[in-house]
Design an enzyme around this catalytic site. Structure first.
Site, short mmCIF file in Angstrom:
data_model
loop_
_atom_site.label_atom_id
_atom_site.label_comp_id
_atom_site.label_asym_id
_atom_site.label_seq_id
_atom_site.Cartn_x
_atom_site.Cartn_y
_atom_site.Cartn_z
N HIS A 126 -3.11 -2.53 -5.28
CA HIS A 126 -2.14 -3.08 -6.24
C HIS A 126 -2.96 -3.59 -7.44
O HIS A 126 -4.10 -4.03 -7.26
CB HIS A 126 -1.42 -4.24 -5.55
CG HIS A 126 -0.27 -4.81 -6.28
ND1 HIS A 126 -0.41 -5.70 -7.32
CD2 HIS A 126 1.07 -4.63 -6.13
CE1 HIS A 126 0.78 -6.06 -7.76
NE2 HIS A 126 1.70 -5.42 -7.06
N ASP A 203 -6.15 -7.79 1.20
CA ASP A 203 -4.86 -8.02 0.58
C ASP A 203 -3.80 -7.72 1.64
O ASP A 203 -3.52 -6.56 1.95
CB ASP A 203 -4.70 -7.11 -0.65
CG ASP A 203 -3.29 -7.18 -1.24
OD1 ASP A 203 -2.42 -7.80 -0.61
OD2 ASP A 203 -3.08 -6.61 -2.32
N GLN A 206 1.52 -6.73 2.05
CA GLN A 206 2.52 -5.87 2.71
C GLN A 206 2.34 -5.84 4.22
O GLN A 206 3.17 -5.27 4.93
CB GLN A 206 2.44 -4.43 2.18
CG GLN A 206 2.77 -4.29 0.71
CD GLN A 206 4.24 -4.59 0.40
OE1 GLN A 206 5.10 -4.50 1.27
NE2 GLN A 206 4.51 -4.97 -0.83
N LYS A 229 7.42 -12.02 0.55
CA LYS A 229 7.52 -10.69 1.16
C LYS A 229 7.79 -10.79 2.66
O LYS A 229 7.90 -9.78 3.35
CB LYS A 229 6.25 -9.89 0.89
CG LYS A 229 6.08 -9.62 -0.62
CD LYS A 229 5.14 -8.50 -0.88
CE LYS A 229 4.68 -8.47 -2.33
NZ LYS A 229 5.62 -7.77 -3.19
N1 PLP Z 1 -0.72 -6.70 -3.24
C1 PLP Z 1 0.21 -5.89 -2.74
C2 PLP Z 1 -0.17 -4.82 -1.77
C3 PLP Z 1 1.55 -6.04 -3.13
O1 PLP Z 1 2.48 -5.22 -2.63
C4 PLP Z 1 1.88 -7.06 -4.04
C5 PLP Z 1 3.26 -7.20 -4.52
O2 PLP Z 1 4.01 -6.24 -4.59
C6 PLP Z 1 0.87 -7.89 -4.52
C7 PLP Z 1 -0.42 -7.69 -4.09
C8 PLP Z 1 1.16 -9.01 -5.47
O3 PLP Z 1 1.96 -9.98 -4.86
P1 PLP Z 1 2.57 -11.17 -5.70
O4 PLP Z 1 3.28 -10.56 -6.88
O5 PLP Z 1 3.51 -11.86 -4.75
O6 PLP Z 1 1.46 -12.04 -6.14
#
Ligand code: PLP
Length: 404
Positions: A126, A203, A206, A229
């Site tokens: 991401h 990370d 998900q 999430k």
């Molecule tokens: N990493 C992954 C794999 C994600 O799916 C997301 C959000 O969609 C994030 C990081 C970022 O999360 P946040 O926007 O809650 O900080």
């Protein structure tokens, strides 16, 4: 196919938002990888806090402050148990995965990254696990390396092995891809990072809603995720870090709460976790998050996973010969990402919305991954515990019409 024994109707009854019409049709919410809906217990906990306990935490000696502090710290213990960290002090509240990654990138880099060091990320990250490391590399003269992605949406583990060297100081890798649903072999990725003396940030944004997480068993150095999430409120994130690393890292932000003593001649810092929790935190939502963890624990991750796998299988079978699926790894969570031939994903998303079906369209904050597959974006349907096969049937019928 084995039918799950869960009572999905009673689970659905816990989610007020699901019971509405959108564009004249019953809402079908398939945008769970972006954010999940919230059960009544979470909404009530937040409301209860504002109606009865609202006070600033840690510094007050009056009753409300004590109640608010106790509830806030209770969530920390719940999170500690939820991911099995050794100590509750290793759990830091942030505002989301993004802030958790930024905290590590900024603070770890100050303590441990110098010119010529290498940082490895994967090709399916991401943006929030790419850009902070690019900034670290720019600022400190370090070099960013990327693990390639194979055609089915799996990481090229051989290439990863070759990227690792004594120069590698950090590996930052996603456990579960938000765009493809791939579950990466994270334990192997962690072991390989450690074999060259590198640290690893996972990370877990998900992963936490679908997989059992045990940070001691994984032996990761950092683990980041967002409450929203996994049926919790927005604006709350978690950073788990091993004590010895958090102790050695400088503060990320400064101000109230993160200090021990402030003098104009110099300031001493608080112990972890408070060293990394400057200012008044998002008290109400942290308190609400405990109810989300309770909600998940009451159902059990094992049952959630099993049921969501049934949904995934049902949807994948229905889509298989009609659209181009992206992310066909053997190990997946319940995410179907696809492109309809001759139709822009935004148009598909709008037409589905007209039928009350909420999906995500676009690059899913993974532009380099989209580029890898030579596409601009996909339509993504992602499932949660309250979704049903009947909803998927309505969705498949709608997609079929779009294909035609
Ligand atoms: N990493 C992954 C794999 C994600 O799916 C997301 C959000 O969609 C994030 C990081 C970022 O999360 P946040 O926007 O809650 O900080």
């Amino acid at each position: 196919m084995h039918q799950s024994k869960l009572n999905i109707e009673s689970i659905r009854a816990e989610f007020p938002v699901l019971h509405q019409q959108v564009n004249g049709k019953p809402l079908i919410y398939f945008d769970n990888a972006a954010t999940t809906q919230k059960p009544k217990s979470v909404i009530h906990a937040i409301r209860h806090y504002y109606e009865f306990d609202n006070a600033n935490i840690h510094r007050g000696i009056h009753t409300l402050a004590e109640r608010a502090t106790a509830a806030f710290e209770d969530t920390r213990v719940s999170v500690q148990q939820f991911i099995n960290s050794r100590e509750k002090e290793e759990i830091i509240f942030t505002k989301g995965t993004t802030e958790s990654v930024n905290l590590v990138a900024s603070s770890f880099a100050k303590a441990f990254i110098k010119a010529g060091d290498e940082i490895i990320i994967s090709g399916m990250e991401h943006h929030s696990n790419i850009v902070p490391w690019q900034i670290v590399c720019e600022e400190r003269g370090a070099v960013l390396k990327v693990i390639p992605v194979l055609d089915h949406g799996e990481l090229d583990m051989e290439a990863y092995q070759k990227l690792l060297s004594a120069k590698t100081k950090m590996v930052a890798c996603v456990y579960v891809s938000n765009a493809l649903g791939t579950i990466n072999p994270i334990k192997k990725i962690i072991e390989a990072a450690h074999s060259v003396g590198a640290k690893i940030l996972v990370d877990g944004a998900q992963a936490v809603a679908h997989l059992d997480i045990d940070v001691q068993e994984l032996d990761c150095d950092f683990f980041a995720f967002s409450a929203h999430k996994l049926y919790g409120p927005t604006g709350v994130g978690i950073l788990y870090g091993k004590r010895e690393l958090l102790d050695a890292m400088p503060p990320y932000q400064s101000g109230g709460e993160m200090i021990k003593e402030v003098r104009f001649e110099g300031t001493t810092y608080n112990e972890i976790p408070y060293k990394f929790e400057a200012g008044t935190p998002n008290i109400a939502d942290v308190i609400g998050f405990k109810s989300a963890i309770d909600f998940i624990n009451n159902i059990g991750k094992i049952h959630i996973r099993k049921y969501e796998n049934e949904l995934l299988e049902h949807c994948t079978n229905g889509l298989k010969n009609k659209v181009t699926l992206y992310g066909t790894a053997l190990q997946k969570v319940a995410v179907c990402s696809f492109v309809i031939k001759g139709m822009h994903h935004f148009d598909a998303g709008m037409m589905l919305d007209a039928k009350g079906i909420a999906v995500r369209t676009g690059h899913h904050c993974t532009q380099p991954l989209m580029e890898r597959f030579g596409i601009e974006g996909t339509v993504r349907a992602s499932f949660a515990i309250y979704n049903t096969k009947e909803e998927i049937d309505v969705f498949l019928e709608a997609v079929e019409k779009l294909v035609k």
